[in-house]
Motif scaffolding. Structure first.
Motif, PDB file in Angstrom:
ATOM      1  N   SER A 305      30.315  41.306  45.604  1.00 52.17           N
ATOM      2  CA  SER A 305      31.569  40.789  45.069  1.00 52.17           C
ATOM      3  C   SER A 305      32.690  41.235  45.982  1.00 52.17           C
ATOM      4  CB  SER A 305      31.822  41.314  43.652  1.00 52.17           C
ATOM      5  OG  SER A 305      33.112  40.913  43.201  1.00 52.17           O
ATOM      6  N   THR A 306      33.558  40.309  46.343  1.00 48.72           N
ATOM      7  CA  THR A 306      34.718  40.640  47.173  1.00 48.72           C
ATOM      8  C   THR A 306      36.013  40.483  46.392  1.00 48.72           C
ATOM      9  OG1 THR A 306      34.821  38.372  48.050  1.00 48.72           O
ATOM     10  CG2 THR A 306      33.529  39.984  49.303  1.00 48.72           C
ATOM     11  N   ASP A 307      35.894  40.362  45.066  1.00 49.43           N
ATOM     12  CA  ASP A 307      37.087  40.245  44.218  1.00 49.43           C
ATOM     13  C   ASP A 307      36.993  41.187  43.019  1.00 49.43           C
ATOM     14  OD1 ASP A 307      35.142  38.970  42.746  1.00 49.43           O
ATOM     15  OD2 ASP A 307      36.091  36.999  42.797  1.00 49.43           O
ATOM     16  N   LYS A 308      36.505  42.409  43.273  1.00 48.71           N
ATOM     17  CA  LYS A 308      36.463  43.472  42.270  1.00 48.71           C
ATOM     18  C   LYS A 308      35.525  43.175  41.108  1.00 48.71           C
ATOM     19  CE  LYS A 308      41.148  45.069  43.283  1.00 48.71           C
ATOM     20  NZ  LYS A 308      42.456  45.495  42.730  1.00 48.71           N
ATOM     21  N   GLY A 309      34.474  42.406  41.361  1.00 50.22           N
ATOM     22  CA  GLY A 309      33.465  42.185  40.345  1.00 50.22           C
ATOM     23  C   GLY A 309      33.610  40.919  39.539  1.00 50.22           C
ATOM     24  N   VAL A 310      34.634  40.129  39.818  1.00 53.25           N
ATOM     25  CA  VAL A 310      34.845  38.909  39.037  1.00 53.25           C
ATOM     26  C   VAL A 310      33.788  37.865  39.369  1.00 53.25           C
ATOM     27  CG1 VAL A 310      36.469  37.034  38.505  1.00 53.25           C
ATOM     28  CG2 VAL A 310      37.316  39.376  38.858  1.00 53.25           C
TER      29      VAL A 310
END
Length: 372
Positions: A305-310
């Protein structure tokens, strides 16, 4: 004799000061960056060291008991420990913080401590993945909460059933999971609620079926059927304080863990009986990785994930006769539930290391570093 090493800690204040935790030989220390080692205390009350962490204030925390030290292809057997310990003198001595009430129990709380973490810059806020899920302390370990649960004070025999939970923190339309209610047993299950007050809510569509038995039942307030007592396999904390935890292989995350505002990751597989490890990039809070093995110990893959787990993407998957880090050719099982190591490079969020029977590096290219 050390035995199999489950945890390594390099003192952030002195890189020559290194600890290694063994699941059959206790805690060892090196004062010369690993050239020589000696036991810290080989008469310690439990020598099954499974996790090590250093708090922001420099104190060293040690978890005993491990869920992942069964025979290589038989998941679910644990080595019981004696709880969580803390050192304030650089690891020379340790004091018990909390532990199981029963000796040699395999079912009591705190018989395994699989991972320890801290809120960045806050030594008093401690996160522990243990045999009964996630535990959080906000007072330096003086008290602990299963933050995912709240006690039920009443279940009125009405239609719909009205629940009394002090400080429930719910809003109309939220989902709760209720378990353990005796008497008015129709209150147990997953429900959408209607808020009545700050202490009461009703369970939409329910019909009471008996008189509530005082002081029974708990409520999971996180909006889905979160595992509140399953095996806490791993956790990781991003530099900006977002907590990720794997409970029975299912990943959850929260920017504010003490409020129970958790989100569930649905795009990373969760094979029955497997193991999921999490690694957060120390250099970039946006980057988080998950490594998944199935119940037979085979490597399933790595997700990023590159958006904090979203959102998550499958980054790596097995390649027959080439990239199978948890097994060797000819074996009819893997060892991913047993010997699994996973980390992100300290200064490069795009570089990860995977350890099993083989050790691999991935930075856009796969490189085999070592093998059994």
């Amino acid at each position: 004799m050390g035995g199999r090493t489950r945890a390594i800690l390099v003192d952030r204040n002195n890189s020559n000061h290194v600890f290694a935790g063994s699941v059959s030989g206790g805690l060892f220390v090196s004062n010369n960056a690993g050239s020589t080692w000696q036991p810290v205390n080989d008469q310690f009350e439990n020598l099954i060291v499974a996790s090590l962490a250093q708090a922001p204030d420099g104190s060293i925390w040690m978890g005993t008991g491990s869920d992942f030290d069964e025979t290589a292809n038989a998941a679910g057997v644990l080595f019981p420990g004696r709880g969580l310990f803390k050192s304030t003198d650089g690891g020379q001595s340790f004091t018990k913080v909390i532990g199981p009430s029963l000796t040699n129990s395999e079912t009591d709380d705190w018989v395994t401590v699989n991972q320890i973490g801290f809120k960045p810059g806050v030594s008093n806020e401690i996160y522990v993945a243990m045999n009964k899920g996630l535990r959080i302390s906000s007072d330096g370990g003086a008290s602990w909460k299963n933050i995912l649960l709240k006690n039920i004070a009443g279940a009125a025999n009405t239609s719909p059933i009205e629940m009394t939970v002090v400080g429930h923190g719910l809003n109309t339309g939220d989902t709760v999971t209720i378990s353990g209610v005796a008497g008015n047993t129709a209150a147990n299950g997953d429900f959408i609620i209607t808020k009545i007050s700050t202490t009461k809510f009703s369970l939409n569509g329910t019909t009471g079926n008996g008189v509530y038995v005082s002081a029974t039942g708990v409520m999971a307030k996180c909006g889905f059927n979160i595992s509140t007592s399953g095996r806490g396999e791993d956790l990781a904390v991003t530099p900006d304080g977002r907590l990720f935890v794997s409970i029975d292989g299912q990943i959850y995350y929260s920017q504010n863990p003490t409020s129970c505002s958790f989100n569930r990751v649905t795009s990373v597989p969760n094979p029955a009986g497997g193991r999921t490890d999490i690694a957060a990039a120390p250099s970039n809070s946006n980057f988080v990785y998950a490594l998944v093995c199935d119940g037979t110990g085979y490597f399933v893959g790595v997700w990023i994930s590159t958006d904090k787990g979203v959102t998550w993407t499958n980054l790596l998957y097995p390649i027959n006769n080439y990239f199978e880090p948890m097994t060797n050719p000819g074996l009819n099982y893997g060892q991913g539930v047993y010997d699994l190591a996973f980390a992100v490079a300290p200064n490069n969020e795009n570089k990860i290391f995977i350890g099993g029977i083989q050790l691999w590096k991935y930075d856009g290219n796969l490189t085999r570093i070592a093998a059994e």
